[in-house]
Design an enzyme around this catalytic site. Structure first.
Site, mmCIF file in Angstrom:
data_model
loop_
_atom_site.group_PDB
_atom_site.id
_atom_site.type_symbol
_atom_site.label_atom_id
_atom_site.label_comp_id
_atom_site.label_asym_id
_atom_site.label_seq_id
_atom_site.Cartn_x
_atom_site.Cartn_y
_atom_site.Cartn_z
ATOM 1 N N CYS A 107 50.490 82.579 79.648
ATOM 2 C CA CYS A 107 48.736 82.241 78.789
ATOM 3 C C CYS A 107 49.002 83.950 78.292
ATOM 4 C CB CYS A 107 48.246 82.379 80.056
ATOM 5 S SG CYS A 107 48.471 81.065 81.141
ATOM 6 N N ARG A 145 51.081 82.787 72.997
ATOM 7 C CA ARG A 145 51.131 83.326 74.565
ATOM 8 C C ARG A 145 51.233 81.613 75.332
ATOM 9 N NH1 ARG A 145 53.310 87.086 77.057
ATOM 10 N NH2 ARG A 145 52.122 86.999 79.118
ATOM 11 N N TRP A 169 48.124 78.960 78.782
ATOM 12 C CA TRP A 169 49.028 77.357 78.862
ATOM 13 C C TRP A 169 49.315 76.850 80.344
ATOM 14 C CZ3 TRP A 169 54.319 76.914 80.934
ATOM 15 C CH2 TRP A 169 54.560 76.076 79.764
ATOM 16 N N ASN A 224 47.301 84.709 84.379
ATOM 17 C CA ASN A 224 48.730 84.496 83.472
ATOM 18 C C ASN A 224 49.695 84.375 85.045
ATOM 19 O OD1 ASN A 224 50.895 83.539 82.428
ATOM 20 N ND2 ASN A 224 51.476 85.675 82.182
ATOM 21 N N GLY A 225 50.662 83.272 85.726
ATOM 22 C CA GLY A 225 51.198 83.215 86.514
ATOM 23 C C GLY A 225 51.854 82.234 87.261
ATOM 24 N N GLU A 252 71.755 76.425 67.860
ATOM 25 C CA GLU A 252 69.899 76.725 66.926
ATOM 26 C C GLU A 252 69.163 76.321 66.010
ATOM 27 O OE1 GLU A 252 68.459 79.086 68.447
ATOM 28 O OE2 GLU A 252 67.089 79.281 66.888
ATOM 29 N N LYS A 289 65.921 74.394 65.726
ATOM 30 C CA LYS A 289 64.786 75.460 65.489
ATOM 31 C C LYS A 289 64.288 74.002 64.555
ATOM 32 C CE LYS A 289 64.105 78.400 66.276
ATOM 33 N NZ LYS A 289 64.849 79.811 67.562
ATOM 34 N N GLU A 292 62.180 71.857 67.895
ATOM 35 C CA GLU A 292 60.487 73.359 67.939
ATOM 36 C C GLU A 292 59.526 72.962 67.275
ATOM 37 O OE1 GLU A 292 62.715 77.158 68.217
ATOM 38 O OE2 GLU A 292 61.683 76.914 70.243
ATOM 39 N N HIS A 336 84.031 62.167 69.369
ATOM 40 C CA HIS A 336 83.811 61.728 71.496
ATOM 41 C C HIS A 336 82.742 60.789 71.780
ATOM 42 C CE1 HIS A 336 88.105 63.615 71.444
ATOM 43 N NE2 HIS A 336 87.491 64.571 71.266
ATOM 44 N N LYS A 382 55.445 81.781 74.411
ATOM 45 C CA LYS A 382 56.339 82.761 73.563
ATOM 46 C C LYS A 382 57.249 82.924 74.302
ATOM 47 C CE LYS A 382 57.912 84.851 70.055
ATOM 48 N NZ LYS A 382 59.120 84.444 69.069
HETATM 49 C C1 AGP Z 1 63.357 80.046 70.418
HETATM 50 O O1 AGP Z 1 63.007 79.598 69.389
HETATM 51 C C2 AGP Z 1 62.658 79.884 72.109
HETATM 52 N N1 AGP Z 1 61.346 79.249 71.783
HETATM 53 C C3 AGP Z 1 62.502 79.591 73.453
HETATM 54 O O2 AGP Z 1 64.402 78.927 73.142
HETATM 55 C C4 AGP Z 1 63.343 81.782 73.501
HETATM 56 O O3 AGP Z 1 64.741 82.048 72.439
HETATM 57 C C5 AGP Z 1 63.864 81.111 74.766
HETATM 58 O O4 AGP Z 1 62.382 80.625 75.997
HETATM 59 C C6 AGP Z 1 64.490 82.561 75.545
HETATM 60 O O5 AGP Z 1 62.912 83.958 74.864
HETATM 61 P P1 AGP Z 1 63.332 85.348 75.380
HETATM 62 O O6 AGP Z 1 64.523 85.758 74.179
HETATM 63 O O7 AGP Z 1 62.049 85.910 74.874
HETATM 64 O O8 AGP Z 1 64.042 85.672 76.723
#
Ligand code: AGP
Length: 609
Positions: free
Chosen positions: A2, A27, A74, A100-101, A481, A485, A488, A504, A604
């Site tokens: 958050c 966030r 969030w 937050n937490g 990756e 992407k 996501e 496989h 994020k």
């Molecule tokens: C990346 O596109 C993601 N949003 C996510 O996988 C991110 O890399 C992961 O949560 C780790 O975050 P950090 O690098 O801030 O530790």
């Protein structure tokens, strides 16, 4: 997860809080709320949805008051509903709190408070905190907050206002980031620096289990026993506009385009004409470096993918065995760490709870921790023995792009530096490695100049519901990756696989409706094998989009669509191959009418386990 902002000022704060909380929308964006203290009473407005939509409904800026709190949520405990949105209040509505937490013992605390007659209006763990503070309040607000926080298990950063104390704003943190901004006749609290950058560049970082009593003209920090702590004020060097979109439609696109400059900045001051020097940052003697017997990389998500590429780099050039671990798994399997093991934590935010927990586990076992982190002063940076900053500047887009490539650059610099010190890389090779990395910014620029071409491919594939990404060797993590992407930001189901593994199992999925993206850049190891894998796909009616080396005339004989990247060394090829895949995901998200900066369900900075 958050976003929290708070302000205590000489002027009306609602519109300033609104601007600040917008900068933290990355966030969390399930709901948003604001509390303002005016003429002895606290007014709260909140609702579900993104900030702009909620503001058009509730009109935050008409709220009066010279102190206030704002929160973008969030959800963890309790659905994304208006009632669960923050701020939360005690029953008399004299205290407003944002959090937050996660409060792990919220069930027990809730039962105890209910027995005492407290009535809850939400399903959140947060509401427990505000009633608990109320239950301890005897006129001293800081003391009541301390007593409540001592009863709480879990993580928190909180901001709190109380109508009986109009001249103070309280903030506290444990395992969740919170900073204090020092202004002129006004002070701030925030989860992250960009929120308050337009108001001040002076910042105090709160440590775990510290409480701040913030007034208009002062900010004091205490431990939970009420002992005052002296805190350093840091000057933030980021400019405000660096944290804004700078004319791009989305942060993700801006951040993709920033990569050439970011990489130049990341190498700046670390490479000479023919050498790499990280001695001032790594703070390890040559003997200590030579003594490293094993490296364990811990990270999550995209940073974990960077770690997989780091494994190739380090084993190949510095000749040290490497294991790459999901941080979330590492801490729960009693890892064996010798004194000669170096643990490398990779994190853009520096606040990822799983990665933080992993380094704490490693520390308990006396391992040395080196972190590769983007956010200066973040928890992971502060808890590590050594830090190599990625210098990517603020990354606002939830999907990591420039932070990822700058992590690869730092892993490369670290590898060559360690390899040179331990004798695995001879001086001549260091010179060549320096030459190769210097080429990267210009080469990425040339890929970006052909973004339109990637967009054309996106137009051909945006209606598909599945995709397979293949790569081999050091480019296998790029397949992972690229797939991450795409899923996501476009919500297309995508899987990354080592190209040879396809036969496989995943080969069963291949048909004309399953686009297969293959990293097929030229090298003298796996390139020929990748061409065979491409033909296996084609033989089953699959459609192949290949990332190829400019000038390659062979691959195009077998594939349906070509995207070209310049040639660099094998070790640096992932840096180039990742760029078109970022663009591909971005354009597909737009074509599917999704906001790439705010993918659904994602945050994020993942500060919960
Ligand atoms: C990346 O596109 C993601 N949003 C996510 O996988 C991110 O890399 C992961 O949560 C780790 O975050 P950090 O690098 O801030 O530790």
């Amino acid at each position: 997860m958050c976003g929290i902002v708070g302000m205590i000022s000489y002027r009306k704060v609602s519109s300033l809080l609104l601007e600040a909380i917008k900068k933290l929308e990355y966030r969390g964006y399930d709901s948003v709320g604001m509390a303002c203290l005016h003429e002895g009473s606290l007014e709260i407005r909140k609702d579900i949805g993104k900030i702009a939509d909620v503001d058009s409904k509730v009109d935050f800026t008409s709220m009066e008051g010279t102190s206030g709190l704002a929160h973008s949520r969030w959800s963890t405990h309790g659905a994304a509903t208006k009632i669960n949105a923050h701020p939360h209040s005690n029953m008399e509505k004299s205290i407003s709190l944002v959090h937050n937490g996660i409060i792990e013992n919220h069930h027990e605390l809730r039962e105890m408070l209910v027995k005492k007659g407290y009535q809850f209006s939400s399903q959140t763990d947060t509401e427990v905190i505000v009633h608990l503070i109320d239950s301890y309040y005897r006129g001293d607000l800081r003391e009541a907050v301390s007593l409540a926080l001592k009863k709480i298990d879990g993580s928190y950063s909180i901001g709190l206002l109380c109508s009986q104390h109009p001249d103070i704003l309280i903030a506290a943190r444990k395992d969740s980031p919170l900073i204090i901004g020092i202004g002129k006749k006004e002070n701030f609290i925030a989860s992250d620096v960009p929120a308050i950058l337009s108001y001040t560049k002076k910042v105090i970082y709160l440590e775990n289990e510290e409480i701040a009593v913030v007034k208009r003209d002062s900010a004091q920090v205490f431990d939970l026993d009420g002992k005052e702590r002296k805190k350093e004020v840091h000057m933030i060097k980021w400019s405000t506009e660096k944290a804004e979109k700078r004319g791009y439609d989305h942060f993700m696109l801006k951040e993709i385009y920033e990569q050439p400059d970011v990489i130049s900045e990341t190498v700046e001051g670390r490479i000479g004409d023919e050498s790499i020097d990280l001695s001032s940052e790594m703070k390890m003697s040559a003997a200590d470096i030579k003594g490293i017997k094993r490296i364990i990389i811990v990270a999550c998500g995209t940073s974990w993918h960077a770690g997989l590429i780091g494994e190739f780099m380090i084993e190949e050039l510095a000749k040290i065995p490497v294991e790459v671990e999901y941080a979330s798994e590492f801490r729960y399997r009693d890892p064996i760490l010798e004194r000669e093991t170096l643990v490398v934590a990779i994190s853009q935010s520096g606040e990822t709870a799983d990665t933080l927990a992993a380094i704490r586990e490693a520390k308990k076992k006396k391992a040395k921790i080196l972190s590769i982190v983007n956010v200066v002063g973040s928890s992971i940076a502060r808890e590590s023995d050594m830090v190599l900053y990625t210098k990517a500047g603020p990354e606002i887009g939830v999907a990591s792009t420039k932070a990822f490539t700058s992590q690869l650059v730092v892993l490369y610099l670290m590898t060559v530096y360690i390899g040179a010190v331990n004798g695995s890389i001879v001086t001549d090779q260091v010179k060549n490695r320096v030459r190769d990395i210097r080429l990267i910014p210009m080469q990425i620029r040339s890929i970006l100049e052909e973004a339109d071409h990637v967009e054309l491919h996106a137009k051909k594939f945006f209606t598909k519901e599945n995709a397979l990404y293949l790569g081999r060797g050091i480019n296998y993590p790029i397949a992972l990756e690229g797939a991450l992407k795409l899923k996501e930001v476009s919500y297309i189901h995508a899987e990354g696989y080592p190209a040879a593994e396809m036969k496989h199992g995943p080969i069963a999925l291949i048909d004309k409706n399953m686009p297969v993206v293959v990293v097929a850049t030229q090298d003298n190891r796996t390139y020929k094998k990748v061409l065979s894998n491409i033909q296996e796909v084609k033989a089953r009616g699959g459609v192949v989009i290949a990332i190829e080396t400019k000038g390659d005339t062979e691959t195009k004989k077998y594939v349906d669509h070509n995207i070209y990247v310049p040639k660099n060394s094998y070790i640096l090829s992932p840096l180039l191959a990742s760029i078109p895949l970022q663009l591909f995901a971005y354009y597909i998200a737009l074509l599917r009418k999704h906001d790439p900066d705010m993918p659904k369900n994602l945050a994020k900075s993942v500060t919960v386990e």
